[in-house]
Write a protein that holds these residues in place. Structure first.
Motif, PDB file in Angstrom:
ATOM      1  N   LEU A   1       1.082  13.870   3.255  1.00 48.07           N
ATOM      2  CA  LEU A   1       0.587  13.277   2.004  1.00 48.07           C
ATOM      3  C   LEU A   1       1.374  12.013   1.662  1.00 48.07           C
ATOM      4  N   TRP A   2       2.687  12.057   1.848  1.00 43.77           N
ATOM      5  CA  TRP A   2       3.557  10.901   1.581  1.00 43.77           C
ATOM      6  C   TRP A   2       3.142   9.709   2.442  1.00 43.77           C
ATOM      7  N   THR A   3       2.932   9.966   3.722  1.00 40.26           N
ATOM      8  CA  THR A   3       2.502   8.905   4.640  1.00 40.26           C
ATOM      9  C   THR A   3       1.129   8.362   4.219  1.00 40.26           C
TER      10      THR A   3
ATOM     11  N   ILE B   1       4.766  15.284  -4.480  1.00 36.83           N
ATOM     12  CA  ILE B   1       5.282  15.347  -3.109  1.00 36.83           C
ATOM     13  C   ILE B   1       6.715  15.874  -3.096  1.00 36.83           C
ATOM     14  N   LEU B   2       7.523  15.474  -4.066  1.00 35.29           N
ATOM     15  CA  LEU B   2       8.904  15.959  -4.168  1.00 35.29           C
ATOM     16  C   LEU B   2       8.930  17.469  -4.380  1.00 35.29           C
TER      17      LEU B   2
ATOM     18  N   ILE C   1       1.404   6.089   1.080  1.00 29.27           N
ATOM     19  CA  ILE C   1       1.995   4.779   1.392  1.00 29.27           C
ATOM     20  C   ILE C   1       0.968   3.884   2.097  1.00 29.27           C
ATOM     21  N   VAL C   2       0.237   4.454   3.061  1.00 32.07           N
ATOM     22  CA  VAL C   2      -0.774   3.673   3.779  1.00 32.07           C
ATOM     23  C   VAL C   2      -1.880   3.217   2.825  1.00 32.07           C
ATOM     24  N   MET C   3      -2.341   4.117   1.953  1.00 33.76           N
ATOM     25  CA  MET C   3      -3.403   3.751   1.007  1.00 33.76           C
ATOM     26  C   MET C   3      -2.935   2.663   0.037  1.00 33.76           C
ATOM     27  N   ILE C   4      -1.688   2.749  -0.422  1.00 36.63           N
ATOM     28  CA  ILE C   4      -1.152   1.721  -1.323  1.00 36.63           C
ATOM     29  C   ILE C   4      -1.074   0.385  -0.599  1.00 36.63           C
ATOM     30  N   LEU C   5      -0.607   0.392   0.639  1.00 31.09           N
ATOM     31  CA  LEU C   5      -0.524  -0.862   1.403  1.00 31.09           C
ATOM     32  C   LEU C   5      -1.902  -1.492   1.601  1.00 31.09           C
TER      33      LEU C   5
ATOM     34  N   LYS D   1       5.875  21.812   3.427  1.00 35.00           N
ATOM     35  CA  LYS D   1       6.747  20.655   3.669  1.00 35.00           C
ATOM     36  C   LYS D   1       6.062  19.642   4.588  1.00 35.00           C
ATOM     37  N   ASN D   2       5.409  20.131   5.631  1.00 33.01           N
ATOM     38  CA  ASN D   2       4.689  19.242   6.540  1.00 33.01           C
ATOM     39  C   ASN D   2       3.525  18.553   5.825  1.00 33.01           C
ATOM     40  N   ALA D   3       2.828  19.300   4.961  1.00 39.45           N
ATOM     41  CA  ALA D   3       1.725  18.717   4.191  1.00 39.45           C
ATOM     42  C   ALA D   3       2.241  17.633   3.250  1.00 39.45           C
TER      43      ALA D   3
END
Length: 182
Positions: free
Chosen positions: A118-120, A100-101, A123-127, A112-114
């Motif tokens: 992907l970052w969001t 992602i970086l 995070i949601v999947m980890i939560l 950048k938008n992708a």
């Protein structure tokens, strides 16, 4: 000693009798107090190194006797086994974060938008994965260890999910898909 274990007083003992001077020197060397603070610090350092070496070996091999206090006990072992028996999204956090970086540094706005999307998603999947794992583990621990101290075991397990399987200490003792040990 029983009469069967008693040695005949005339039988040789298998080693020569030590001289008095040798025996006294050995006794003094074993219990000899340190001469000064430096010597005491040196002995303490060596003892600490030996203890840490035992802990490192235990972390690599899973020997319960020498594990650090945070990893000891049947509750923690079961929590480790539950985590090690399944795949978790959080295991892939570091490689995904690097990807992602790199994507976020690309000149293309679409990439950048992708990367942000992907970052969001990560995070949601980890939560979600962490919540499900936590609830399942808490229930299993209550059933299996009703009289044991379970405090901190779920947090311990969730922190373990954040580590890549190869980097986990103590090393995983079961294969993926295998049922946790009791």
């Amino acid at each position: 000693m029983t009469s069967a274990n008693r040695r005949d007083p005339q039988a040789p003992k298998g080693r020569p009798t030590p001289k008095r001077s040798e025996a006294e020197a050995l006794r003094r060397a074993v219990v000899k107090p340190p001469a000064d603070r430096r010597e005491a610090a040196k002995r303490a350092r060596e003892a600490r190194r030996a203890e840490l070496a035992k802990q490192r070996e235990a972390l690599a091999g899973g020997d319960e006797r020498y594990l650090p206090a945070r990893d000891r006990g049947p509750v923690r072992r079961y929590a480790r086994d539950v985590v090690d028996s399944k795949w978790h999204v959080a295991e892939f956090f570091l490689p995904l974060a690097v990807l992602i970086l790199i994507m976020s540094m690309m000149p293309s706005v679409q990439v950048k938008n992708a990367s942000l999307l992907l970052w969001t998603g990560v995070i949601v999947m980890i939560l979600v994965d962490s919540l499900l794992t936590g609830f399942r583990l808490k229930k299993a621990l209550r059933e299996r260890f009703p009289d044991e101290n379970r405090r901190g075991a779920v947090a311990y397990a969730l922190m373990r999910t954040l580590q890549m399987r190869r980097m986990r200490l103590p090393k995983p003792q079961i294969a993926r898909g295998e049922a946790p040990r009791h």
